[in-house]
Motif scaffolding. Structure first.
Motif, PDB file in Angstrom:
ATOM      1  N   SER A  53       0.830  -1.214   0.000  1.00  0.00           N
ATOM      2  CA  SER A  53       0.000   0.000   0.000  1.00  0.00           C
ATOM      3  C   SER A  53       0.862   1.261   0.000  1.00  0.00           C
ATOM      4  O   SER A  53       0.551   2.233  -0.691  1.00  0.00           O
ATOM      5  CB  SER A  53      -0.954   0.000   1.196  1.00  0.00           C
ATOM      6  N   ARG A 106       2.017   1.727  -3.543  1.00  0.00           N
ATOM      7  CA  ARG A 106       0.924   2.169  -4.425  1.00  0.00           C
ATOM      8  C   ARG A 106       0.616   3.644  -4.208  1.00  0.00           C
ATOM      9  O   ARG A 106       0.314   4.380  -5.145  1.00  0.00           O
ATOM     10  CB  ARG A 106      -0.337   1.336  -4.143  1.00  0.00           C
ATOM     11  N   PHE A 110       0.668 -11.649  -3.691  1.00  0.00           N
ATOM     12  CA  PHE A 110      -0.385 -10.657  -3.918  1.00  0.00           C
ATOM     13  C   PHE A 110      -0.911 -10.714  -5.345  1.00  0.00           C
ATOM     14  O   PHE A 110      -0.177 -10.990  -6.284  1.00  0.00           O
ATOM     15  CB  PHE A 110       0.151  -9.265  -3.585  1.00  0.00           C
ATOM     16  N   ALA A 162      -3.995  -5.678  -8.580  1.00  0.00           N
ATOM     17  CA  ALA A 162      -3.390  -4.359  -8.377  1.00  0.00           C
ATOM     18  C   ALA A 162      -2.306  -4.383  -7.304  1.00  0.00           C
ATOM     19  O   ALA A 162      -1.437  -3.516  -7.268  1.00  0.00           O
ATOM     20  CB  ALA A 162      -4.467  -3.348  -7.998  1.00  0.00           C
ATOM     21  N   LEU A 163      -2.385  -5.379  -6.408  1.00  0.00           N
ATOM     22  CA  LEU A 163      -1.385  -5.425  -5.332  1.00  0.00           C
ATOM     23  C   LEU A 163      -0.109  -6.140  -5.780  1.00  0.00           C
ATOM     24  O   LEU A 163       0.887  -6.131  -5.067  1.00  0.00           O
ATOM     25  CB  LEU A 163      -1.954  -6.130  -4.092  1.00  0.00           C
TER      26      LEU A 163
END
Lengths: 384, 355
Positions: B115, B118, B183, B186-187
């Motif tokens: 996170s 991102r 993951f 998107a991860l």
């Protein structure tokens, strides 16, 4: 005493409507190039965090306490979101779900105290212990189901022990510390409120010792009343008081017909595979998931087959991930149903509706003002 | 090779004196009313130290530093939270966040890192340290023996890199375990955080040879740093890799050498270093640091002298500078304005000539 109403932050993107899954905001699914996907990365310098920031601000402006920031294998992470949005929000309280096994309790205490300092005391927890088996090992955690609750209790013992500075020593089965304690000025912060999830007996035992709020999904109302009574009784034995909170999806519209029309459109856009999967879920050791499933009919031909009591629809997980039960109705009906939940023991709600950005305004403007909550008359009505 | 300059975020206090640990700028909640009763203080409890840390980070960003190091100090605020707090106020800074491998699940650290990457366009980095002595570690709930510290760091890194780059990824070690991890969507494929390690022991160097992206050396003479670099290079060669070399050093730089020397002496008197005299070797004052900067030695001199010294370290192989000076807000501007441009230009010039 009044009730607290929270909103939710979608941490895995979200569709722009309950009616279908595209376009999907955020960068989770490759989409249709003819539709914009706010919050996806790509040349704009904007990312999903920018969309999440919009929702948090919409929620605080619209009168919510703050929001639950869910954490699952496919989502972004609540600690990260909370610290990034600390300066961009004013009153929004960050409800952080996490599993005690993932963090050293002293590190968790330090992170939390720092987050309290960064936000002016706006951090709170949703302690989760449920789920299990291979899913738990995905996170790198090998403790068994009942062991995990014992660990949760110890984790919170240590967290509380070091919070005001110590020196604190502890020799448990899972955690040991010696002469531990937060340093000044971290040691001056408010201890975070704890919302506790978990439906098994082991969970209730742990919740009764440490939780401020016992948090549950929406279940049939009678079943929920029985559950709240049980939690409160258990906690009373320990000489503590516990409050109860409900996490529930809602669809509120000016008329009941418009609300059900949303559900109908969403339901009719589902594939056969999605419905089959819904009727035959994967095995899991979560008691909460089983309690929600318990009251579902075996054959589903129409969205109406999933109406399990007035204004309660048991198919929300078909339209988006998460729990199955939610409230559908006019603004007045939704507020009434929520007030009924208050009468049977709820002290707080975590509400959600898709899309969370626009719906934060709608629910804040149209539903929250109709709630009676815990006014004297509401309590009298409950007694009478 | 590019050279990076990282500024230190003073996580446990900062002020204009050598004993700056005692000062926490903007922290109101705990200190006595700073103004006399005859003067209105408009601040109330509106601010605390986080507001100051945010300013230091923005100062480093504006003054042209490539990143900040966010040190773990048990007396200060928690680095991961600080990294998030300053992330959106800065645009370019690499956020080198220090912690030790007892913090919890390596998978959870990796997942949080996804996170961060991102949301910051891949600016998040890790410094994993050995942690303090036995007593310090026990207060953090960590009871492993000294001999297990480095093996545990290695597993922590292995598992984190595993789940960040592969799916499904499984691993069962002595300290960490994961089954079918990794993951999706998107991860997935987020930037693996560059990993900074440090330490002088043979075990620490051996670990860096195997897994570090950067190895941090404590400030020392150019000759000594050069020797340590050669040693680590030789250790890393069998693995077919070469970590980048970082130098952690404090700076007291002024327009003239006299002013710098004067201030350096004053910091020494103000800091809590007792009767321990700094050992002066040219512009390098070994044993001098302030309580919060806390490097092994300080470069003391005019802008030109400090520039020259940093360029010499670069020539010896250092490509990452971890700099610090009190007060960190003002000094970020000073070094950004007077020293960094000259150092960068000279390094570029030297590299071009060598090529």
């Amino acid at each position: 005493m009044t009730i607290d109403v929270f909103w939710r932050i979608p941490t895995h993107g979200e569709p722009s409507s309950h009616r279908n899954r595209t376009p999907h905001r955020g960068d989770w699914f490759p989409g249709d190039d003819t539709k914009a996907k706010p919050g996806s990365v790509g040349g704009t310098g904007q990312g999903y965090i920018d969309y999440v920031a919009e929702i948090a601000r919409a929620a605080e402006i619209s009168g919510f306490q703050g929001g639950l920031i869910p954490s699952f294998p496919m989502t972004d992470e609540p600690w990260v979101i909370s610290s990034l949005l600390a300066r961009e929000t004013s009153t929004f309280r960050f409800m952080i779900p996490f599993q005690p096994g993932f963090l050293n309790p002293v590190v968790a205490a330090r992170m939390t105290a720092s987050l309290q300092r960064a936000t002016g005391g706006r951090a709170l927890y949703n302690i989760i212990t449920g789920g299990g088996g291979p899913a738990q090992l995905w996170w790198g955690d090998s403790a068994s189901h009942d062991d995990r609750y014992g660990r949760t209790t110890e984790f919170l013992d240590v967290l509380k022990g070091v919070w005001n500075g110590g020196p604190f020593s502890y020799h448990g089965k899972f955690y040991q510390v010696e002469d531990a304690g937060l340093a000044h000025p971290l040691s001056q912060e408010e201890y975070p409120e704890i919302y506790f999830s978990g439906s098994s007996d082991a969970a209730l035992a742990s919740a009764s010792k440490h939780a401020d709020y016992y948090l549950t999904w929406l279940e049939p109302f009678d079943q929920l009343r029985e559950k709240f009574d049980r939690v409160k009784a258990r906690t009373q034995i320990l000489g503590r008081k516990i409050k109860c909170a409900i996490r529930v999806d809602i669809i509120a519209r000016p008329t009941e017909e418009e609300a059900w029309a949303e559900i109908e459109k969403g339901f009719n856009s589902l594939s056969r595979e999605a419905l089959d999967k819904f009727q035959n879920p994967d095995a899991s050791d979560s008691v909460g998931a089983a309690r929600q499933r318990g009251n579902r009919p075996t054959t589903i031909n129409s969205y109406k087959d999933l109406i399990i009591e007035p204004n309660v629809w048991s198919g929300f997980s078909l339209l988006r991930g998460g729990q199955t039960n939610g409230i559908v109705g006019s603004y007045e009906q939704v507020a009434e149903r929520l007030d009924q939940l208050v009468a049977l023991g709820a002290d707080a709600f975590i509400l959600a509706s898709t899309p969370h950005l626009e719906e934060a305004y709608r629910v804040g403007e149209e539903v929250l003002p109709l709630l009676r909550g815990k006014t004297d008359t509401a309590i009298l009505r409950a007694v009478g | 090779m590019t050279t990076e300059f990282l500024w230190q975020l003073p996580t446990s206090g900062d002020g204009r004196y050598g004993n700056s640990r005692k000062e926490r700028r903007a922290e109101r909640a705990s200190s006595a009313h700073p103004y006399s009763d005859g003067v209105t203080d408009p601040r109330g409890l509106s601010f605390n130290y986080f507001d100051y840390l945010h300013q230091v980070a923005r100062a480093a960003d504006l003054a042209g530093f490539d990143g900040i190091r966010i040190p773990e100090d048990i007396n200060g605020d928690e680095p991961w939270i600080i990294a998030g707090y300053v992330a959106r106020g800065s645009r370019h800074l690499k956020l080198v966040t220090e912690f030790d491998a007892s913090r919890g699940s390596s998978v959870y650290a990796a997942k949080n890192t996804v996170s961060y990457q991102r949301f910051t366009d891949g600016r998040f980095a890790w410094q994993i340290s050995a942690g303090g002595d036995d007593k310090h570690r026990r207060a953090l709930g960590d009871f492993v023996a000294d001999s297990e510290i480095n093996p545990r760091i290695e597993e922590f890194v292995t598992v984190a890199r595993g789940v960040l780059t592969q799916s499904p990824y499984s691993f069962k070690g002595k300290y960490f375990e994961v089954l079918n991890g990794g993951f999706q969507g998107a991860l997935s494929n987020q930037k693996v955080p560059p990993i900074y390690l440090s330490g002088k022991s043979q075990e620490a160097l051996a670990l860096s040879a195997k897994v570090a992206d950067f190895h941090i050396f404590d400030a020392d003479t150019v000759e000594s740093i050069q020797q340590q670099i050669q040693e680590l290079r030789a250790l890393a060669k069998p693995y077919g890799r070469e970590p980048a070399f970082a130098l952690r050093i404090d700076i007291v730089s002024r327009e003239t050498e006299d002013e710098a020397t004067f201030d350096a002496r004053r910091y020494w008197q103000q800091s809590e270093q007792g009767n321990h005299q700094p050992v002066i070797n040219g512009n390098l004052w070994a044993g001098l640091s302030t309580d919060t900067t806390a490097a092994n030695a300080t470069l003391v001199g005019s802008y030109e002298q400090v520039t020259e010294a940093l360029v010499a370290y670069a020539a010896a192989g250092v490509s990452s500078f971890l700099l610090s000076s009190v007060p960190h807000f003002e000094e970020a501007y000073r070094l950004g304005e007077h020293v960094l441009p000259a150092v960068r230009a000279q390094i570029k010039h030297d590299q071009r000539r060598a090529a």
